[in-house]
Design an enzyme around this catalytic site. Structure first.
Site, PDB file in Angstrom:
ATOM      1  CD  GLU A 104      -2.431   1.252   2.883  1.00 34.86           C
ATOM      2  OE1 GLU A 104      -3.226   2.350   3.073  1.00 34.86           O
ATOM      3  OE2 GLU A 104      -2.345   0.273   3.536  1.00 34.86           O
ATOM      4  CG  ASP A 163      -0.173   1.795   6.379  1.00 30.53           C
ATOM      5  OD1 ASP A 163       1.033   1.417   6.343  1.00 30.53           O
ATOM      6  OD2 ASP A 163      -0.530   2.946   5.748  1.00 30.53           O
ATOM      7  CG  ASP A 193      -4.483   2.650   8.709  1.00 29.98           C
ATOM      8  OD1 ASP A 193      -4.751   1.760   7.513  1.00 29.98           O
ATOM      9  OD2 ASP A 193      -3.772   3.855   8.386  1.00 29.98           O
ATOM     10  CG  ASP A 231      -7.674   4.430   4.717  1.00 28.96           C
ATOM     11  OD1 ASP A 231      -8.968   4.449   4.915  1.00 28.96           O
ATOM     12  OD2 ASP A 231      -7.101   5.608   4.702  1.00 28.96           O
TER      13      ASP A 231
END
Ligand code: 0RA
Length: 639
Positions: free
Chosen positions: A427, A504, A506, A508
């Protein structure tokens, strides 16, 4: 008195049937001959449901001289007892929308199919409907006009027309000429549909009788050999290459039955059924069957030395050259989609059919080498013709549509040995940059993707294939893809043993994981079945104690434990994203097989991902990827 039953409940009931009369197409497809014949199938399918529930062995369908149709079965009979609404249950079944099926949910429902409605729809669209129910040693009687009851009840119960030892239901109905364009049932269609039901239900006898003037005919459809006989009939007049192959198996409450036979012809005829419904648009059950069949034929062909090392695999279409097949499954809770709701969408059907076809066909082919060789012969023939055609077209076909690495971002590895190679889908460009520097370029490839990829569940095929990130992935993996009818997927061409999603920790990142898994699951499910797809677990924390070595911690539990074990001072660094790590750290924590934690994605994860993609859109996401880690412990492979 019948009219006295006209209470609040019956008003909603009537409004329900009024909706059917207003928009009949919504319930039976159309108001032409097709929709008209459909009325008969609705009733017959109810009888077949009784058969599947184990209570009915015979159904008879009569086209009467007066233009009406009579369907009789020897099932339990529609319940006539007092319903909690204060009338005979029969009234509720015949005049309530969606109450036409079973009351209990324990059996398969044929009516779950095309329009999911039952006898009440037929009732609503009939000028007149008469019903006789053989139950409790009595013949119970009722009658309707355009869905409105006209027989008089006594104490809410049906009149009794006599005594009987039989059980069952007999419905006679005359379609409403003010609704249908034509009211003459098409006998040919009916016969072939009844024959189909007989093939799919080998224990059921279906009598067909035509009493219309000048057309008098009577036929019994009974097919104890089931779908094997069906395949034989489909191949009637053609030159068979072997005797039909048949298997039946059950997995995860899904019952799978398949029969096939190759003929000397350049065509493929694979029919799918789910709960007796013909899935005209195909679907997940056929994907499972075809995918496994192709893989199996290729591996046998190599084992037998028919395909040499240098030879390309047979395509899916090659392996089905000349195949006639019937794949019929029973699913407790099927999902249908598509233009005409005749495409099976239930994801678990793919897995069940894939797995069982693999087991059963391996057992069979291991013992029937001659049949196997004959079938592989059909594939060879197809491959030869295909290659000749390809050669003829080669100058016209530009290879640019899928030119390798179309957006130039793939940093490939040096090794060309797929069993050693890994590709990391990373990403963001900055993490991608660090990963490119930190990796072992000998066997690790890096493909950075920018932000959120396309949601393939929502996009058209054109759009999916035009998407830069998706194109790049398809090109990089090298094994093509499968979708719907087409299957150009060939796992033996896969360039990497591990495909690792690296995003990541998180919201997203989690969303990107689900989008990527959705894509892989839809277009290359075998990668997941065969365990090639992984999720990287970068650390969440780095701790540096006053004395001793620094350490990376991969989750909050590890941090808690560290805190308990280290009373002394230490500094704690929390990684918010991959971008915060430099190339060396990324190698040490996430890329290096010695230290890293990878989790293997299981098929359940992918299915779930495809389901939660929608949910995740902009919503509050549960703790990091929890939903894809049901199998976390057994899936730690490098740790
Ligand atoms: C509701 C409940 C039960 C059977 C049926 C409907 C039923 C409907 C049709 C329509 C044509 N033939 C049919 N046969 C049965 C279950 C009955 C029970 O539990 O006794």
């Amino acid at each position: 008195m019948a009219k006295a039953q006209y209470n609040a409940d019956s008003i909603t009931v009537l409004e329900g049937l009024e909706a059917v009369r207003k928009r009949p197409g919504m319930y039976i497809g159309d108001v032409g001959t097709k929709g008209l014949n459909h009325l008969i199938y609705e009733i017959v399918d109810n009888a077949v449901d009784e058969h599947l529930a184990g209570f009915c062995t015979e159904v008879s369908v009569i086209l009467e001289a007066d233009g009406s149709c009579t369907v009789r079965d020897n099932g339990r009979g529609i319940p006539v007892e007092m319903h909690k609404k204060g009338v005979s249950a029969e009234r509720v079944v015949l005049s309530t929308l969606h109450a036409g099926g079973k009351f209990d949910n324990s059996s398969y429902k044929t009516s779950g199919g095309l329009h999911g409605v039952g006898s009440s729809v037929v009732n609503a669209l009939s000028e007149r409907l008469k019903i006789r129910i053989f139950r409790n040693n009595q013949i119970h009687y009722d009658e309707y006009e355009k869905g409105i009851p006209v027989a008089e009840l006594s104490g809410g119960l049906l009149p009794v027309a006599g005594r009987t030892k039989e059980t069952g239901t007999e419905i006679n109905f005359l379609p409403d000429a003010t609704i249908f364009e034509k009211t003459r049932f098409k006998a040919d269609w009916l016969k072939s549909r009844l024959h189909e039901s007989a093939y799919l239900n080998p224990g059921l006898v279906i009598h067909y009788e035509n009493r219309r003037a000048g057309e008098e005919e009577s036929v019994d459809f009974s097919e104890p050999d089931g779908i094997v006989a069906y395949v034989r009939e489909l191949n009637d007049g053609k030159e068979p290459v072997h005797e039909p192959v048949y298997f039946k198996a059950t997995m995860d409450d899904i019952e799978i039955e398949a029969a096939f036979q190759f003929v000397d012809a350049f065509e493929e005829n694979v029919l799918g059924f789910c709960n007796n419904i013909f899935t005209q648009e195909g679907g997940t059950h056929l994907v499972g069957f075809k995918t496994k069949f192709t893989t199996l034929m290729n591996s046998y062909a190599r084992e037998l030395g028919i395909l040499k090392e240098k030879d390309a695999n047979f395509t899916g279409a090659d392996t089905r050259n000349g195949m006639t097949a019937v794949v019929a499954i029973k699913h407790p809770d099927p999902i249908f989609e598509g233009q005409t709701k005749t495409k099976l969408a239930s994801a678990d059907a793919t897995k069940a059919v894939f797995t069982k076809s693999g087991e059963e066909l391996t057992l069979f082919f291991d013992r029937n080498l001659e049949t196997l060789k004959a079938i592989i012969g059909c594939a060879e023939k197809s491959a030869r013709i295909r290659r000749a055609e390809e050669k003829a077209r080669v100058n016209m076909l530009s290879k640019s549509k899928f030119s390798f690495d179309s957006n130039g971002k793939l940093a490939n590895c040096e090794s060309r040995d797929p069993s050693k190679c890994e590709i990391f889908i990373v990403e963001g460009d900055s993490a991608g940059g660090s990963a490119k520097m930190g990796r072992d370029r000998q066997f690790q490839a890096i493909l950075p993707i920018r932000g959120k990829i396309l949601n393939v569940e929502k996009a058209s095929m054109d759009k999916v294939l035009a998407n830069g990130e998706i194109k790049t992935m398809i090109n990089a993996f090298g094994c093509g893809f499968s979708e719907g009818y087409g299957n150009d997927f060939d796992i033996t061409k896969l360039r990497y043993d591990k495909i690792v999603l690296m995003t990541d920790a998180d919201v997203d990142g989690s969303h990107i994981d689900t989008l990527l898994l959705t894509f892989l699951y839809r277009f290359m499910p075998e990668l997941i079945y065969d365990g090639h797809v992984y999720i990287a677990m970068p650390p969440l924390y780095k701790v540096v104690p006053k004395r001793g070595d620094e350490q990376y911690l991969y989750d909050d539990k590890a941090l808690e434990e560290y805190r308990r074990g280290h009373k002394g001072e230490f500094t704690l660094q929390r990684y918010k994203g991959l971008g915060e790590m430099d190339a060396d750290q990324l190698w040490e924590t996430t890329l290096n097989p010695e230290n890293r934690v990878l989790k293997r994605v299981e098929i359940e994860d992918a299915r779930l991902a495809s389901e939660v993609t929608e949910l995740l859109m902009g919503s509050d996401v549960p703790p990091r990827r929890k939903f894809i880690y049901e199998h976390a412990d057994e899936a730690m492979i490098d740790a």
